[in-house]
Design an enzyme around this catalytic site. Structure first.
Site, short mmCIF file in Angstrom:
data_model
loop_
_atom_site.label_atom_id
_atom_site.label_comp_id
_atom_site.label_asym_id
_atom_site.label_seq_id
_atom_site.Cartn_x
_atom_site.Cartn_y
_atom_site.Cartn_z
N GLU A 142 39.32 33.94 52.87
CA GLU A 142 39.58 33.88 51.42
C GLU A 142 40.35 32.62 51.06
O GLU A 142 41.35 32.66 50.35
CB GLU A 142 40.39 35.12 50.97
CG GLU A 142 39.78 36.44 51.36
CD GLU A 142 40.56 37.65 50.85
OE1 GLU A 142 41.45 37.50 50.00
OE2 GLU A 142 40.26 38.76 51.32
N GLU A 186 44.82 44.21 54.77
CA GLU A 186 46.23 44.14 54.33
C GLU A 186 47.07 45.37 54.68
O GLU A 186 47.70 45.97 53.81
CB GLU A 186 46.27 43.90 52.82
CG GLU A 186 45.53 42.65 52.41
CD GLU A 186 45.47 42.43 50.90
OE1 GLU A 186 46.02 43.24 50.16
OE2 GLU A 186 44.85 41.45 50.48
O1 G3I Z 1 37.22 46.95 37.08
C1 G3I Z 1 37.74 46.41 35.86
C2 G3I Z 1 36.67 46.41 34.82
O2 G3I Z 1 36.28 47.72 34.55
C3 G3I Z 1 37.20 45.70 33.56
O3 G3I Z 1 36.16 45.55 32.66
C4 G3I Z 1 37.75 44.32 33.91
C5 G3I Z 1 38.37 43.61 32.74
O4 G3I Z 1 39.17 42.53 33.16
O5 G3I Z 1 38.72 44.45 34.90
C6 G3I Z 1 38.20 44.99 36.08
O6 G3I Z 1 39.12 44.98 37.13
C7 G3I Z 1 39.43 43.73 37.68
C8 G3I Z 1 38.86 43.68 39.09
O7 G3I Z 1 39.29 42.48 39.70
C9 G3I Z 1 37.36 43.77 39.14
O8 G3I Z 1 36.78 42.72 38.44
C10 G3I Z 1 40.93 43.59 37.69
O9 G3I Z 1 41.41 43.49 36.36
C11 G3I Z 1 41.35 42.38 38.48
O10 G3I Z 1 42.76 42.39 38.64
C12 G3I Z 1 40.69 42.43 39.85
O11 G3I Z 1 41.15 41.32 40.57
C13 G3I Z 1 40.68 41.18 41.90
C14 G3I Z 1 41.78 41.48 42.90
O12 G3I Z 1 41.30 41.25 44.21
C15 G3I Z 1 42.25 42.93 42.80
O13 G3I Z 1 43.16 43.22 43.80
C16 G3I Z 1 40.24 39.74 42.06
O14 G3I Z 1 39.10 39.50 41.23
C17 G3I Z 1 39.89 39.43 43.51
O15 G3I Z 1 39.72 38.06 43.68
C18 G3I Z 1 41.02 39.89 44.41
O16 G3I Z 1 40.64 39.68 45.74
C19 G3I Z 1 41.63 39.97 46.73
C20 G3I Z 1 40.91 40.37 47.98
O17 G3I Z 1 40.05 41.45 47.72
C21 G3I Z 1 41.90 40.73 49.10
N1 G3I Z 1 42.84 39.66 49.31
C22 G3I Z 1 43.54 39.19 48.14
C23 G3I Z 1 42.55 38.78 47.06
C24 G3I Z 1 43.26 38.22 45.86
O18 G3I Z 1 44.05 39.16 45.22
#
Ligand code: G3I
Length: 322
Positions: free
Chosen positions: A246, A138
């Site tokens: 994805e 990205e």
């Molecule tokens: O790391 C914390 C953890 O410590 C805590 O316990 C937990 C509680 O909810 O949150 C954790 O962080 C989360 C993280 O995923 C890891 O699980 C975030 O809240 C959450 O927002 C994050 O979301 C991810 C997102 O990327 C972040 O940008 C999604 O699961 C994941 O599907 C998404 O994937 C991205 C690709 O990498 C790139 N392209 C877009 C795609 C969708 O956004």
């Protein structure tokens, strides 16, 4: 049709602890896994004690790696250099959250250290397990970018190194990747910025540093799939290996009609992928971004193949061309 390309799924770590629920569907349908979060920098980088140097810890990715080996499937490595999910402390002089940012040379050194370490670990410990890596994720965005459309907003890679951080990341990745590991640039909304992507990757391509483009494919019912397909063809025509990395297809509300439309979208996308592979195009992988609607990052748009009870949706039948 026997699949000529990898059929993948993104899996969050907790699913490996509940394999009795998710395992049957995963193993029956997919032969490639991507960690949804566990191979991102924030999951790997370990902040040092004051005065110390950072290190890497790969334990959060272990359940996925072990399960992939056990099931005999391959993996995509997502992702090395991304403005998001990379801690700010990695860019500061004293490795503190609030510290002053380092200069270009220092950050290039840290980038090389990180890329070398991650590729060294995953390809050294598990030779042949990974077939592709998202080296840069990205990096182009007209709205949030500089005058040339290189993403600037919230990007500490850009701020410390400058716009050629993308080229440099591919340079280091090529230095440390085994030959079989394909180096990918991965992005969302590719159909709206295909020319921008091609223009910016051309130096890395000319110098043999990049193999492919990953179209993330976070789509919604109503979007123009023909536009998506023509961007895909443009990338292939420019000589890139192509993967959909994805895939999910959102709907605004859930009813019989929208679910059927979503199924049609999945069917058309799968038909397109199969067609490319049948025609001998360099299309090598199609990954769905998650297993079921309840666990998707877009859960409010019910974008996946299975519902909360793990029942097959029309999307699944479309995707499987049943
Ligand atoms: O790391 C914390 C953890 O410590 C805590 O316990 C937990 C509680 O909810 O949150 C954790 O962080 C989360 C993280 O995923 C890891 O699980 C975030 O809240 C959450 O927002 C994050 O979301 C991810 C997102 O990327 C972040 O940008 C999604 O699961 C994941 O599907 C998404 O994937 C991205 C690709 O990498 C790139 N392209 C877009 C795609 C969708 O956004």
């Amino acid at each position: 049709m026997e699949n000529k390309y990898y059929l993948g799924v993104a899996l969050p770590a907790y699913m490996f602890g509940r394999w009795e629920t998710f395992g049957p569907v995963v193993t029956e349908n997919f032969n490639s896994y991507t960690c949804e979060n566990e191979m991102k920098p924030e999951a790997i980088l370990v902040k040092p004690e004051a005065g110390g140097e950072p290190s890497m810890d790969f334990k959060r990715s272990m359940p996925a790696v072990q399960r992939a080996i056990e099931e005999g499937v391959k993996m995509r490595l997502h992702t090395l250099v991304w403005h998001s999910q990379t801690p700010r402390w990695f860019f500061t002089k004293d490795y503190s959250d609030e510290g002053e940012l380092v200069d270009r040379e220092t950050m290039l050194g840290r980038m090389e250290w990180y890329i070398k370490g991650v590729l060294g670990h995953f390809c050294g410990e598990y030779p042949g397990l990974f077939y592709a890596v998202d080296v840069v994720n990205e990096a182009f965005d007209v709205g949030d970018g500089d005058e040339n459309g290189v993403r600037k907003k919230n990007s500490l890679w850009y701020e410390t190194i400058g716009p050629d951080f993308i080229y440099m990341a591919f340079k280091y990745a090529r230095m440390y990747a085994p030959e079989y590991l394909k180096l990918f640039y991965n992005d969302y909304s590719c159909m709206y910025k295909d020319d921008l992507i091609l223009q910016h990757l051309s130096d890395a391509k000319r110098d043999g540093l990049i193999d492919g483009i990953g179209m993330q494919s976070h789509l919604s019912v109503g979007e123009d799939l023909d536009k998506f397909f023509s961007a895909a063809r443009k990338f292939l025509d420019a000589g890139y290996e192509l993967q959909m990395t994805e895939l999910d297809v959102g709907i605004k509300e859930v009813n019989d009609e929208t679910l059927a439309k979503q199924g049609e979208y999945y069917r058309r996308l799968r038909e397109f992928a199969d067609g490319l592979a049948e025609n001998g195009e360099n299309f090598t992988s199609l990954t769905v971004w998650g297993v079921n609607d309840a666990t998707s990052w877009r859960r409010r748009e019910s974008p996946l193949l299975f519902d909360a009870e793990m029942k097959e949706k029309p999307a699944y039948r479309g995707f499987m061309r049943k």
